[in-house]
Design a protein around this motif. Structure first.
Motif, PDB file in Angstrom:
ATOM      1  N   SER A  10      -6.233  25.043  13.636  1.00 16.51           N
ATOM      2  CA  SER A  10      -7.243  24.073  13.179  1.00 16.51           C
ATOM      3  C   SER A  10      -6.759  22.636  13.243  1.00 16.51           C
ATOM      4  O   SER A  10      -7.552  21.714  13.143  1.00 16.51           O
ATOM      5  CB  SER A  10      -7.650  24.389  11.736  1.00 16.51           C
ATOM      6  N   GLY A  11      -5.445  22.444  13.333  1.00 17.99           N
ATOM      7  CA  GLY A  11      -4.925  21.086  13.386  1.00 17.99           C
ATOM      8  C   GLY A  11      -3.627  20.940  12.608  1.00 17.99           C
ATOM      9  O   GLY A  11      -2.914  21.909  12.335  1.00 17.99           O
ATOM     10  N   TRP A  12      -3.326  19.705  12.240  1.00 15.81           N
ATOM     11  CA  TRP A  12      -2.086  19.349  11.563  1.00 15.81           C
ATOM     12  C   TRP A  12      -2.412  18.825  10.182  1.00 15.81           C
ATOM     13  O   TRP A  12      -3.335  18.025  10.008  1.00 15.81           O
ATOM     14  CB  TRP A  12      -1.376  18.276  12.383  1.00 15.81           C
ATOM     15  N   PHE A  13      -1.649  19.262   9.178  1.00 12.56           N
ATOM     16  CA  PHE A  13      -1.809  18.788   7.801  1.00 12.56           C
ATOM     17  C   PHE A  13      -0.482  18.227   7.322  1.00 12.56           C
ATOM     18  O   PHE A  13       0.585  18.786   7.613  1.00 12.56           O
ATOM     19  CB  PHE A  13      -2.244  19.916   6.868  1.00 12.56           C
ATOM     20  N   ARG A  14      -0.563  17.136   6.560  1.00  9.44           N
ATOM     21  CA  ARG A  14       0.645  16.520   6.012  1.00  9.44           C
ATOM     22  C   ARG A  14       0.371  15.993   4.612  1.00  9.44           C
ATOM     23  O   ARG A  14      -0.681  15.409   4.348  1.00  9.44           O
ATOM     24  CB  ARG A  14       1.089  15.353   6.893  1.00  9.44           C
ATOM     25  N   TYR A  15       1.342  16.189   3.726  1.00  9.93           N
ATOM     26  CA  TYR A  15       1.322  15.658   2.361  1.00  9.93           C
ATOM     27  C   TYR A  15       2.332  14.523   2.338  1.00  9.93           C
ATOM     28  O   TYR A  15       3.510  14.726   2.645  1.00  9.93           O
ATOM     29  CB  TYR A  15       1.676  16.780   1.389  1.00  9.93           C
ATOM     30  N   ARG A  16       1.874  13.314   1.979  1.00  8.84           N
ATOM     31  CA  ARG A  16       2.704  12.120   2.101  1.00  8.84           C
ATOM     32  C   ARG A  16       2.706  11.341   0.793  1.00  8.84           C
ATOM     33  O   ARG A  16       1.711  11.335   0.056  1.00  8.84           O
ATOM     34  CB  ARG A  16       2.128  11.243   3.220  1.00  8.84           C
ATOM     35  N   ALA A  17       3.794  10.655   0.508  1.00  6.13           N
ATOM     36  CA  ALA A  17       3.893   9.722  -0.615  1.00  6.13           C
ATOM     37  C   ALA A  17       4.255   8.361  -0.035  1.00  6.13           C
ATOM     38  O   ALA A  17       5.126   8.262   0.827  1.00  6.13           O
ATOM     39  CB  ALA A  17       4.954  10.175  -1.607  1.00  6.13           C
ATOM     40  N   ALA A  18       3.563   7.323  -0.493  1.00  4.43           N
ATOM     41  CA  ALA A  18       3.770   5.992   0.081  1.00  4.43           C
ATOM     42  C   ALA A  18       3.788   4.927  -1.008  1.00  4.43           C
ATOM     43  O   ALA A  18       3.248   5.115  -2.098  1.00  4.43           O
ATOM     44  CB  ALA A  18       2.676   5.694   1.105  1.00  4.43           C
ATOM     45  N   ALA A  19       4.402   3.807  -0.676  1.00  5.67           N
ATOM     46  CA  ALA A  19       4.589   2.716  -1.624  1.00  5.67           C
ATOM     47  C   ALA A  19       3.719   1.517  -1.277  1.00  5.67           C
ATOM     48  O   ALA A  19       3.516   1.209  -0.108  1.00  5.67           O
ATOM     49  CB  ALA A  19       6.055   2.284  -1.635  1.00  5.67           C
ATOM     50  N   ILE A  20       3.248   0.872  -2.313  1.00 10.61           N
ATOM     51  CA  ILE A  20       2.610  -0.437  -2.189  1.00 10.61           C
ATOM     52  C   ILE A  20       3.545  -1.402  -2.894  1.00 10.61           C
ATOM     53  O   ILE A  20       3.691  -1.368  -4.118  1.00 10.61           O
ATOM     54  CB  ILE A  20       1.211  -0.457  -2.844  1.00 10.61           C
ATOM     55  N   ILE A  21       4.231  -2.209  -2.102  1.00  8.14           N
ATOM     56  CA  ILE A  21       5.196  -3.168  -2.634  1.00  8.14           C
ATOM     57  C   ILE A  21       4.639  -4.558  -2.351  1.00  8.14           C
ATOM     58  O   ILE A  21       4.539  -4.969  -1.190  1.00  8.14           O
ATOM     59  CB  ILE A  21       6.580  -2.983  -1.978  1.00  8.14           C
ATOM     60  N   ILE A  22       4.242  -5.249  -3.416  1.00  3.27           N
ATOM     61  CA  ILE A  22       3.624  -6.571  -3.270  1.00  3.27           C
ATOM     62  C   ILE A  22       4.488  -7.612  -3.964  1.00  3.27           C
ATOM     63  O   ILE A  22       4.878  -7.444  -5.119  1.00  3.27           O
ATOM     64  CB  ILE A  22       2.194  -6.593  -3.851  1.00  3.27           C
ATOM     65  N   GLU A  23       4.781  -8.662  -3.232  1.00  2.00           N
ATOM     66  CA  GLU A  23       5.522  -9.821  -3.747  1.00  2.00           C
ATOM     67  C   GLU A  23       4.834 -11.083  -3.244  1.00  2.00           C
ATOM     68  O   GLU A  23       4.568 -11.201  -2.048  1.00  2.00           O
ATOM     69  CB  GLU A  23       6.979  -9.819  -3.261  1.00  2.00           C
ATOM     70  N   GLU A  24       4.504 -11.994  -4.152  1.00  2.00           N
ATOM     71  CA  GLU A  24       3.960 -13.309  -3.793  1.00  2.00           C
ATOM     72  C   GLU A  24       2.795 -13.201  -2.813  1.00  2.00           C
ATOM     73  O   GLU A  24       2.722 -13.942  -1.832  1.00  2.00           O
ATOM     74  CB  GLU A  24       5.067 -14.188  -3.206  1.00  2.00           C
ATOM     75  N   GLY A  25       1.875 -12.260  -3.050  1.00  2.79           N
ATOM     76  CA  GLY A  25       0.690 -12.131  -2.200  1.00  2.79           C
ATOM     77  C   GLY A  25       0.923 -11.480  -0.853  1.00  2.79           C
ATOM     78  O   GLY A  25       0.067 -11.530   0.023  1.00  2.79           O
ATOM     79  N   HIS A  26       2.082 -10.865  -0.653  1.00  8.10           N
ATOM     80  CA  HIS A  26       2.418 -10.180   0.592  1.00  8.10           C
ATOM     81  C   HIS A  26       2.755  -8.719   0.305  1.00  8.10           C
ATOM     82  O   HIS A  26       3.332  -8.403  -0.740  1.00  8.10           O
ATOM     83  CB  HIS A  26       3.623 -10.836   1.268  1.00  8.10           C
ATOM     84  N   VAL A  27       2.397  -7.840   1.213  1.00  8.78           N
ATOM     85  CA  VAL A  27       2.697  -6.416   1.074  1.00  8.78           C
ATOM     86  C   VAL A  27       3.753  -6.035   2.110  1.00  8.78           C
ATOM     87  O   VAL A  27       3.690  -6.467   3.267  1.00  8.78           O
ATOM     88  CB  VAL A  27       1.424  -5.544   1.208  1.00  8.78           C
ATOM     89  N   LEU A  28       4.730  -5.248   1.667  1.00  8.77           N
ATOM     90  CA  LEU A  28       5.812  -4.834   2.551  1.00  8.77           C
ATOM     91  C   LEU A  28       5.340  -3.674   3.426  1.00  8.77           C
ATOM     92  O   LEU A  28       4.871  -2.661   2.926  1.00  8.77           O
ATOM     93  CB  LEU A  28       7.038  -4.408   1.741  1.00  8.77           C
ATOM     94  N   MET A  29       5.458  -3.856   4.732  1.00  6.84           N
ATOM     95  CA  MET A  29       5.051  -2.844   5.700  1.00  6.84           C
ATOM     96  C   MET A  29       6.223  -2.570   6.644  1.00  6.84           C
ATOM     97  O   MET A  29       7.213  -3.298   6.646  1.00  6.84           O
ATOM     98  CB  MET A  29       3.833  -3.330   6.493  1.00  6.84           C
ATOM     99  N   VAL A  30       6.052  -1.536   7.450  1.00  7.69           N
ATOM    100  CA  VAL A  30       7.086  -1.112   8.391  1.00  7.69           C
ATOM    101  C   VAL A  30       6.563  -1.277   9.806  1.00  7.69           C
ATOM    102  O   VAL A  30       5.386  -1.054  10.085  1.00  7.69           O
ATOM    103  CB  VAL A  30       7.470   0.370   8.161  1.00  7.69           C
ATOM    104  N   LYS A  31       7.436  -1.659  10.705  1.00  8.80           N
ATOM    105  CA  LYS A  31       7.131  -1.747  12.140  1.00  8.80           C
ATOM    106  C   LYS A  31       8.307  -1.111  12.853  1.00  8.80           C
ATOM    107  O   LYS A  31       9.448  -1.301  12.473  1.00  8.80           O
ATOM    108  CB  LYS A  31       6.981  -3.218  12.545  1.00  8.80           C
ATOM    109  N   ASN A  32       8.012  -0.311  13.873  1.00  5.55           N
ATOM    110  CA  ASN A  32       9.121   0.248  14.651  1.00  5.55           C
ATOM    111  C   ASN A  32       9.070  -0.279  16.077  1.00  5.55           C
ATOM    112  O   ASN A  32       8.138  -0.990  16.457  1.00  5.55           O
ATOM    113  CB  ASN A  32       9.151   1.785  14.592  1.00  5.55           C
ATOM    114  N   ASP A  33      10.079   0.057  16.848  1.00  2.00           N
ATOM    115  CA  ASP A  33      10.207  -0.467  18.209  1.00  2.00           C
ATOM    116  C   ASP A  33       9.273   0.214  19.210  1.00  2.00           C
ATOM    117  O   ASP A  33       9.159  -0.240  20.337  1.00  2.00           O
ATOM    118  CB  ASP A  33      11.657  -0.324  18.695  1.00  2.00           C
ATOM    119  N   ARG A  34       8.596   1.273  18.797  1.00  2.00           N
ATOM    120  CA  ARG A  34       7.770   2.053  19.708  1.00  2.00           C
ATOM    121  C   ARG A  34       6.271   1.771  19.538  1.00  2.00           C
ATOM    122  O   ARG A  34       5.567   1.557  20.516  1.00  2.00           O
ATOM    123  CB  ARG A  34       8.027   3.540  19.458  1.00  2.00           C
TER     124      ARG A  34
END
Length: 160
Positions: A10-34
Motif C-alpha cells: 500500500s505504500g510507505w509509513f513513517r513515524y517522525r518527531a521534529a523540532a520547531i526552534i525559533i530565535e529572533e523571528g527565525h526558524v532553524l531548518m536543515v539543508k543538505n547537499d543533494r
C-alpha cells in the motif's frame, strides 16, 4: 535502532518527531547537499522510544546542541508521493512537532549529521515571516508559525 515505519504493497509509513526552534523571528531548518529544499530538524522515532526522547536525540544529533522541549505544538499527518528510491510510492508520515525552548542566540550550530542518503546537512535560519518564499517542508509552517496557538493543532496535508 530501527525507526518506526514500514513499506508494504500500500505504500510507505513513517513515524517522525521534529523540532520547531525559533530565535529572533527565525526558524532553524536543515539543508543538505543533494535536495533543493529545506526541511525541519528531526527524524524517525525508534522502536520503543517516545516522541519526546526522539526529538531531543535528533536535535542533538543534527545540531550538536541540547535543546529542551517547551511543548507539543502540532501533530502532522502528511500524505505525499515518494521520490528517488520511493519514486511514485504513496507515503504517509505522522509527525509530532515540538516547540523547543529558545536559547537566545541565532549562532548557527555546526552540523556533523548526514541525511538519509548520506549527504552532509547544514543548519539554516529562515525568517518566519518570509517562510512561504522558500522551498521548505513542512509547508504549513508558512501559515502556522506566524500565529501559533497555545493548544496542540492537528494538521493534515494531502499532496495526492
Amino acid at each position: 535502532m530501527a525507526d518506526c515505519g514500514f513499506l508494504n504493497n500500500s505504500g510507505w509509513f513513517r513515524y517522525r518527531a521534529a523540532a520547531i526552534i525559533i530565535e529572533e523571528g527565525h526558524v532553524l531548518m536543515v539543508k543538505n547537499d543533494r535536495d533543493p529544499y529545506y526541511y525541519s530538524v528531526g527524524g524517525g522515532v525508534h522502536q520503543n522510544e517516545t516522541a519526546e526522547a526522539a526529538v531531543c536525540r535528533e536535535v542533538l544529533e543534527e545540531t550538536g546542541v541540547e535543546y529542551e522541549i517547551e511543548r507539543l505544538a502540532y501533530i502532522h499527518e502528511n500524505f505525499f508521493i515518494g521520490t528517488e528510491n520511493l519514486e511514485g510510492v504513496p507515503c504517509h508520515e505522522v509527525a509530532f512537532y515540538f516547540l523547543m525552548k529558545p536559547r537566545g542566540t541565532r549562532e548557527l550550530p555546526i552540523s556533523n549529521s548526514h541525511g538519509i542518503h548520506g549527504d552532509r546537512e547544514h543548519m539554516v535560519w529562515l525568517p518566519v515571516k518570509d517562510f512561504d518564499n522558500f522551498y521548505a517542508y513542512p509547508s504549513f509552517f508558512a501559515e502556522k508559525l506566524l500565529n501559533m496557538k497555545e493548544s496542540v493543532e492537528h494538521v493534515v496535508t494531502k499532496e495526492y
